[in-house]
Each structure stands twice: as C-alpha cells, then as structure tokens.
Scaffold this active site. Structure first.
Site, PDB file in Angstrom:
ATOM      1  N   ASN A  46      23.100  37.045  26.332  1.00 44.49           N
ATOM      2  CA  ASN A  46      22.112  38.100  26.147  1.00 44.49           C
ATOM      3  C   ASN A  46      22.192  38.681  24.736  1.00 44.49           C
ATOM      4  OD1 ASN A  46      20.097  40.013  27.064  1.00 44.49           O
ATOM      5  ND2 ASN A  46      21.712  41.544  26.994  1.00 44.49           N
ATOM      6  N   GLU A  47      21.063  38.617  24.021  1.00 42.84           N
ATOM      7  CA  GLU A  47      20.957  39.237  22.692  1.00 42.84           C
ATOM      8  C   GLU A  47      22.102  38.812  21.780  1.00 42.84           C
ATOM      9  OE1 GLU A  47      20.628  43.406  23.368  1.00 42.84           O
ATOM     10  OE2 GLU A  47      18.795  43.226  24.553  1.00 42.84           O
ATOM     11  N   ASP A  48      22.345  37.518  21.735  1.00 38.59           N
ATOM     12  CA  ASP A  48      23.438  37.012  20.915  1.00 38.59           C
ATOM     13  C   ASP A  48      22.875  36.046  19.888  1.00 38.59           C
ATOM     14  OD1 ASP A  48      25.661  35.597  19.863  1.00 38.59           O
ATOM     15  OD2 ASP A  48      26.836  36.156  21.620  1.00 38.59           O
ATOM     16  N   ALA A  60      18.808  35.575  25.998  1.00 39.46           N
ATOM     17  CA  ALA A  60      17.754  36.530  26.300  1.00 39.46           C
ATOM     18  C   ALA A  60      17.620  37.505  25.140  1.00 39.46           C
ATOM     19  CB  ALA A  60      18.092  37.289  27.579  1.00 39.46           C
TER      20      ALA A  60
END
Length: 204
Positions: A162-164, A192
């Site tokens: 996530n958001e990486d 994501a």
C-alpha cells in the site's frame, strides 16, 4: 480427471452463482478422506482504461471494509457480518469492497454469497524487500495466500502493498510472481495508491 460443465452460470455482482466440487479418496472400497471446495465462474479484465466483469464494462464504486482479525469466531458472527455487509454496502450501491489485509476466511465467504466483488491488499513486508531472503519469504507467503483465496470468486483483484514507491525493484519481482500465481483469475497491482503518489510501476 477433467470435468466439463456446459454453460455454467457466472458469479457476478448481486448474482452469487456458486458451485461445489466434491472430492474423495478411497482405500479398500472405503472413503479415507473427502473435501468440498466451493467456487464460482467469472472473468475480470482491464481493457481500454476500464474494467470488464464477465465481459461487461463495469464501473466500480468501492468502500473500505475492515476485516475482523480474531482467533475465534462466534456462531452468530458470520450472520451478523453478512447482515452488515448487505445493509451497509450492497444496499448502498457499493459494488467493490476493499479489505486491507488477509483475515477471517468467512468474510470472503460472505462476499461470495452476496455477490460483492473484493479488492484485497496482500500484507507484503516492504522495508527490506530488496533483500533476497525477504523477497523469497514474501513470494513464498504470496504463493500460499493466493492458493487460499483463489477459489473465492469475489476476489477480483489484489495489490501487493500500500502506497509504496520506494522499493521498485523488489516489488517488480513480486508483481511478476503474483501475476503468474493468479493466472489471470485475479488482477494483480503492485501497490495501492501508487499512481496518485507518482509511482512508476505497471498497473494491474
């Protein structure tokens, strides 16, 4: 043994057509072990900037659906959570539930049963993902996790973290492994929120 099913009914949003495969092992004429596997038939495909569920262009309206991570499940918990999902999500026009991490399998059973597509976020360990041992462990866990969710027709897509956007090389290798494991049955995204934050890995 290959079994051909003529014109199966598709699992779809608000049309939860499900099947059960019954398998058994026998020894000396007696059943030694058996297994019932529930599944559904459906397709999901990204094309021309849109999603196509069972060949039909579909615009998804999603909402976060937090999983209950607990070691025990009360007899009434599935019924309670099913009622919540139907009341708060399906009746509100939500046609995609995002679940952050793998949790209780019965929640995916609920999504299967009410015809609610799910976007899962795999719990990848990214701080040291470019380390070979960490990457190998992630892919091993990803393989097992994909096996566990593969027959849930509600799971139409998943992201690996996530958001990486700081571990591109490691995520890229994990993304390729995820795509291979999912075999086109589940769409796989590297991270994501990646594009809204300026990432440069490929989309689903």
């Amino acid at each position: 043994r290959n079994v051909k099913l003529e014109n199966p009914k598709r699992w779809d949003y608000r049309a939860p057509n499900l099947y059960v495969l019954k398998s058994a092992l026998s020894e000396s004429g007696k059943i030694a072990d058996s297994l019932d596997t529930r599944f559904g038939f459906r397709t999901i495909e990204p094309k021309d900037g849109a999603f196509f569920l069972n060949g039909r262009r579909t615009k998804f309206f999603g909402a976060m659906y937090w999983l209950i991570c607990t070691q025990s499940v009360s007899p009434n918990m599935k019924a309670e959570q099913k009622a919540i999902a139907e009341k708060d999500m399906v009746s509100s026009g939500i046609n995609l539930a995002r679940q952050n991490f793998p949790g209780q399998d019965f929640l995916l059973d609920i999504a299967d049963e009410i015809g609610l597509p799910v976007y899962l976020q795999y719990m990848s360990f990214t701080p040291d993902i470019n380390n070979k041992k960490t990457l190998d462990a992630n892919i091993m866990c990803l393989r097992e996790w994909t096996r566990l969710v593969y027959n849930h027709p509600s799971v139409i897509m998943m992201s690996l973290t996530n958001e990486d956007w700081d571990h591109v090389s490691g995520l890229d290798l994990q993304y390729k492994a995820g795509k291979e494991l999912a075999g086109g049955n589940i769409l796989v995204c590297p991270s994501a929120g990646l594009y809204s934050w300026g990432g440069n890995l490929p989309p689903c």
